[in-house]
Every structure is written in C-alpha cells, then in structure tokens.
Design a protein around this motif. Sequence first.
Motif, mmCIF file in Angstrom:
data_model
loop_
_atom_site.group_PDB
_atom_site.id
_atom_site.type_symbol
_atom_site.label_atom_id
_atom_site.label_comp_id
_atom_site.label_asym_id
_atom_site.label_seq_id
_atom_site.Cartn_x
_atom_site.Cartn_y
_atom_site.Cartn_z
ATOM 1 N N THR A 11 3.965 3.619 -9.334
ATOM 2 C CA THR A 11 2.707 2.753 -8.943
ATOM 3 C C THR A 11 2.925 1.312 -8.841
ATOM 4 O O THR A 11 2.095 0.588 -8.400
ATOM 5 N N GLY B 170 5.525 3.966 -3.838
ATOM 6 C CA GLY B 170 5.478 5.535 -4.137
ATOM 7 C C GLY B 170 5.946 6.437 -2.940
ATOM 8 O O GLY B 170 6.146 7.470 -3.220
ATOM 9 N N SER B 171 6.036 5.818 -1.778
ATOM 10 C CA SER B 171 6.464 6.369 -0.516
ATOM 11 C C SER B 171 7.910 6.137 -0.282
ATOM 12 O O SER B 171 8.569 5.555 -1.380
ATOM 13 N N GLU B 172 8.342 6.516 0.745
ATOM 14 C CA GLU B 172 9.662 6.384 0.912
ATOM 15 C C GLU B 172 10.163 4.901 1.680
ATOM 16 O O GLU B 172 11.344 4.643 1.910
ATOM 17 N N PRO C 13 0.940 -1.141 -0.039
ATOM 18 C CA PRO C 13 -0.004 -0.006 -0.100
ATOM 19 C C PRO C 13 0.809 1.438 -0.086
ATOM 20 O O PRO C 13 0.480 2.268 -0.433
ATOM 21 N N GLY C 14 1.973 1.142 0.195
ATOM 22 C CA GLY C 14 2.886 2.407 0.485
ATOM 23 C C GLY C 14 3.925 2.437 -0.847
ATOM 24 O O GLY C 14 4.845 3.359 -0.674
#
Lengths: 265, 265, 265
Positions: free
Chosen positions: A126, A75-77, A72-73
Amino acid sequence: MTGIAALLTDFGTADWYVGSMKGVMLGIDPTIRIVDITHGVPAGDILGGALALLSSYRYFPAGTVFVVVVDPGVGSERRGIVAAAGGYFFVGPDNGVLSPALARAEAPRAHAIENDRYTRPEVGATFHGRDVFAPVAAHLCSDPALERFGPRVDDPVGLSWPEPTETDGGIRGEIIHVDAFGNAITSIEAGRLGRFEPGEATVGCSSRGAIPLRDYYRQVGEGEPLALVGSSGLMEISVNRGNAARILNLARGDVVEVTGTRGPR
Amino acid sequence: MTGIAALLTDFGTADWYVGSMKGVMLGIDPTIRIVDITHGVPAGDILGGALALLSSYRYFPAGTVFVVVVDPGVGSERRGIVAAAGGYFFVGPDNGVLSPALARAEAPRAHAIENDRYTRPEVGATFHGRDVFAPVAAHLCSDPALERFGPRVDDPVGLSWPEPTETDGGIRGEIIHVDAFGNAITSIEAGRLGRFEPGEATVGCSSRGAIPLRDYYRQVGEGEPLALVGSSGLMEISVNRGNAARILNLARGDVVEVTGTRGPR
Amino acid sequence: MTGIAALLTDFGTADWYVGSMKGVMLGIDPTIRIVDITHGVPAGDILGGALALLSSYRYFPAGTVFVVVVDPGVGSERRGIVAAAGGYFFVGPDNGVLSPALARAEAPRAHAIENDRYTRPEVGATFHGRDVFAPVAAHLCSDPALERFGPRVDDPVGLSWPEPTETDGGIRGEIIHVDAFGNAITSIEAGRLGRFEPGEATVGCSSRGAIPLRDYYRQVGEGEPLALVGSSGLMEISVNRGNAARILNLARGDVVEVTGTRGPR
C-alpha cells in the motif's frame, strides 16, 4: 547532483506518511536536503499532481530529484519509474503524473524501477512512497545513473492534458486548478494571449459575464474580477483582493473562452 | 548521533508554534536536521500521537531524536522525560504518548527532565514544546547521555493500548485511526491474521456486511471494499480507489471482527 | 549570518507556491537552512502575519532571515523592503506586516528592494514571494549588507496595532487571534497584568461572565475557563483541556476587559 530532493504527494500532512518517507531517505543519505513542494494534491488526482510539478520544478536548481507520489494504482501492476529531463530527475509511478513535466523538458528518458537493491527489503502492498520511491530517490541523489534501477522505458504513460482549442472568436480552455486564494488557473498558456489587442480582450466563463484581460490586479478596482497571466504562465481568473472562485462561483472543469480584437502580433 | 530531530505534535500548522520550536533548536545547534513527522495529531489525542510515532519511528536512521509533544497536561505536575530505546531517542511529556514505541523497542530507559541547564531560561506555563522539549532535544542531538537531564524514571506512564481479543470465531479489534485517504486502520496486527486460510477470511464491522481480507487493492474491483495489511503492519479497511471511511461510514472506535476458516498455520 | 531563512506566508500548503520559493532560494545558495514558521496566515491578513512574526522571531538564532509574504497588494505600487533589527533580518512587502517586529527590536533600519540584480530575471505580476522576496532573502543569507538592494527607507508603512486601553476599573483589549487549540489570544501584554492582586482579577468578554485570571491551567477544573499569560507574552482566554473559542464562542475582535483589586505592584 545537488543533494536536493523535492517531495510532492497527495498524502496530506495529518498522517505520518510523509515523515516516514523522509526517514527512509535520511537513513540512506543523511546529507540530503529534503524540500516539500506540497502534500495537498487531492487524493488520487494525477492531473493535479502533474500541474503542481509542472508549475514548480523549473524553479529548483538543476540536479534536483523530484519524488512525486500520486499513486491511486499502488498495488496494481503499474510500473514505477525514474526519469531525467532538462537537468532534473524524477521518481514516481508510471501513471502520467510525471509526463507533462517530462514532455516539456529537454531530452527526457525514463527507466523502470525493478532492481530491488534500491528499494526497501520489504515492499508492502500500500505504500510505495516509503518502500520504493523514497529509497530510489535517495540513491538517485548521490548518483544520477538511471540504468541501474531497471531497463529503459520508451513508452511511459502519458496524461491526457486539457489542451486549449482555437475557436472562431478566440481561444477556449478550462479551469484546471483553484488555488488557496481562490484564483482559478486555466489551461490557456500566456503565449496564446499575444494575438489579442492589449486591453481589448475579455474572458467569458459560463454566465459570469465578460471579465477583462489585464496585466496587474491594480488595473481593476478592489473586489472586481479580472483575468491575467499568473505565476504558472497560465491565464488565471482572479478578483483584486478577493477570492474569485467564491465570488464568481468557479470550479475546476469550468469552460472559459477568451475573445477580443486581434492585435498586431 | 545523527543530528536528526523528528517532530511530532498536535500543534497544527496554522500557528507559529512549530516554527518557534525549530528556532529554539537551531539556536542551540544550527546543524540539526529537523524533519516533521506530522503536526496534525488531534488536539490532546495521546493515543493518536502514540500511533503516529509507533508507525513511523523505525523508518528513521538510528540515533534520530523524536520530539513528541501531545501534552494536554502542560502546566500540571506531569513530568517531562527523555528516553532511549532500540537505538533511538525520545523527548516528550510523561503521559503515555511515548510508551507504545518504548515498549516495543529494545532496552528502553527513561530519565526525568529536571536540570534547568538544558531548558530555556524562562519556562512558561503553556508551551513546554518550545521552552523544555525543543531545547532538551537539541542538546540530545549532540550528546546521547540521558542522565544529565535528571534522575532515572523506572515507572514512565503507560498508555492503555486497545489490544485485540481472541473470540470463538476469530479476532476482535477496533478502528484506531482513519487516515487522510479514508483508510480505517485497526488495532489488529498482521501477525494475528496468519491463522486464517488465505482468501477465506472476512471482516465484519457493525452493519457493513462481510468485507473480504485480501493482500492487494487490485484483488477487488474499483470502488469495492477490502481489508488488508497496511503500511503500519496493522489491518486496514479500505476501498480500492475510494475513501472507505466515507463510503462505509467508518469511524475511530468502531469494533471490527475478523472471522474465517482456520488455515494450516 | 547563520544561513537560516524562516518563511512565513499566507500561501497555505495545498499549492506549490511555498515549494517554488524554496527552490529559488536553494538555487541561489544550496546551503541555506529553510524553516517554515507557518503558511496558514489567513489570505491577506496583515495583522495575522505580523502577530505570527512578532510571536516567533525572537526564538530563532541571531542572524536569521525572515521572509514574510502576506501581500494583498502584489502588483500595485507597494514597495518591497529588506530590514535589519535586533540582530535579525527581514524581507517582505512594505505593508506593515514587518512593522510590529521592527518597532519592538533594537535599531531597526530598512531599505527598498530596487536592484534587479537580486531578483529573478523575470518578475511576474502576481508572485513576488517567488520572484523578488525569495531571491533577495537568499542573497541576504550570505551577506547582510542592506544598502545593495536599494535606497534607505525612513518611513516604512506602520500597522495599526490594537493597543489596549486603561479603563476606570482595569484594562480593555481585544482578541487578536484564535489558535488551533481554541485559545483566544488578546492584545493585553503580560506586563499590564502586574497591577492586579494575584488571584483577584477576572476577565469579562461580552456575555461570557467573569473568567478568573490564573497562572496555570491546573488552577481551574477540567473543562473550566481561565485567563492566563500565554506563550506570546499576551493574555489568553483558555479552557483547561478544552477549546475555549468553541466552548465560550469567542472570535477575533471580541472585546475583553480585565478588572480586579489593585495589587501592591
């Protein structure tokens, strides 16, 4: 290495996402044998993915590379990691989905995925399953060296696993998965049930009354509920030839408690 | 040739149809590596099948044979074709499902499937996937010569692809697919977005207000909508860690319009 | 032997059960080519599993090992069996799911699975697919000798197959499966339809009126119903480019009757 890669995702099978991952892997090494564990983990359900991995990985031959993408994360760090434990290899996001399997296997070690030599030339925002984890897994299928992917990770993200608790009268846990047959798999491991006198323990689950703890479906009548040790080594609530979740109205998160006469063990 | 065949159909996985196709292929050449792209294309949805193929085929190794069976006209006079383009091979009904992939790949050429030497001895009225396309694909896996299947086809059926249009204020397109995560994939290619000043464009979709165009999910808060370039190279409307189609009530066919300050490009 | 194992179960694909079976098989013989027929048989539906097997097995190459696990009686005293017939091999519970395929193939013979040398060291109470049938199938893939698994079984459990009956005016059968396209597959084999004058027979199904018996979808207009011989060699009720089950409100168990002018055959 066995050249076997086992995929486990929350991508579903209605889209082309899993197929794209397989295409990438076969482009790197066309001899890989790709096996699907499931792509039916609910979207973003890290605990669900962890349970599916934990329940299945040990049935594969040593050397299998597990590609676990419940992310779910993206594209985050959050990091991507490769890991080895108990003779197996694991690739996925560092969000806890691998941690229960790693924690229960021998000598776990993990490395970050940083070397872009092993990812696709263009990594999108994505779909790291296709652009990062699939190519890394394909490379891992032919060479088990983890350090080439990036630096050692000593603090992979852990998952808050719902551990059962001992109570005055017995053991309390919860339903962590309802399978396609309607079996309600609980957090209570088989090993914790040995303390009870055989045939004397019952399981309570909110207002559903006392469900007998047994060894086989046939020990209760057709359409009757029972609890037994299921194929994951966890206690399940089932109905003999029926759908327990539907008949007993059970859902993930429901509290269950085993009580009974203490046995000799 | 790679000996890889990738299957893409609207057969679903509840029946034995895909399994029968694989059996036929392995009977002709047991060394073929068969990969599923998806069998979840809605029944008879030629555009849906074309999008799945277009979004996935380039991630497979050159030489892969794509067997694409979305065939609402089976049993009519529609042709079957084999095609080659961009180093790949394609087999399916000549109803447009292959055409977007062929049109975007190099040097497309197609031949009709007429030679019954390469089909099953008995071709039924309802299942050319098994009786025609599977055996032809299996033969194609070992020999890329298209002309043996039948005469050259210079006018394969094209698909009316929903091209975006330039408007006074920006670009207008439509939602062409909602994926299993609820991401709404639009007809607007990434290349068309370069004209906008980064961070200054928004996407309108009927009454859902202005959705910011961003690069990564993390650039909006959890549960908030954004538009970004997705893994197919098309603009998608998403919700960070949420199901955009459900939250924003989006469906295929909905019109979307990107507007914003013109950038330097 | 071909080294091909084809899996057919009611496990669904949302859980890790099928993946665990594949892991076990690859651990015994990593060269096995594993193919899924379907895992979408309704839970415990022995007739549904039998139909899927009967409709698909002959499309696989001789030597294929079919692993068929629709096993509502797991944990009871029901036997597991290995069988050979018509050049194919079969593994599954002795509950009738294999019987229609065995009965229609040449020289069927079956042996009980009793030798624990070929099962997993620990056989649980709930998942013989993984602990018994998968390892037995993997061993069968490399050596076809059935007798090593256990004693000959001369009385495998038969399935009560819904045979059509001749009536005064024609043939009466029933709907035995509705596929993902909404085609209603009946129990009436193609061979029984030859007695009717072509183009003169109709099919009645409760109050849905007379449906014409034809050879191809295109012989009726779009959206119109017809009956024809489908890909399983059974008469199906369909709608040209439509979902017959939805449009005509058809369901498994519905009685159908073919009537018409007797032809010359």
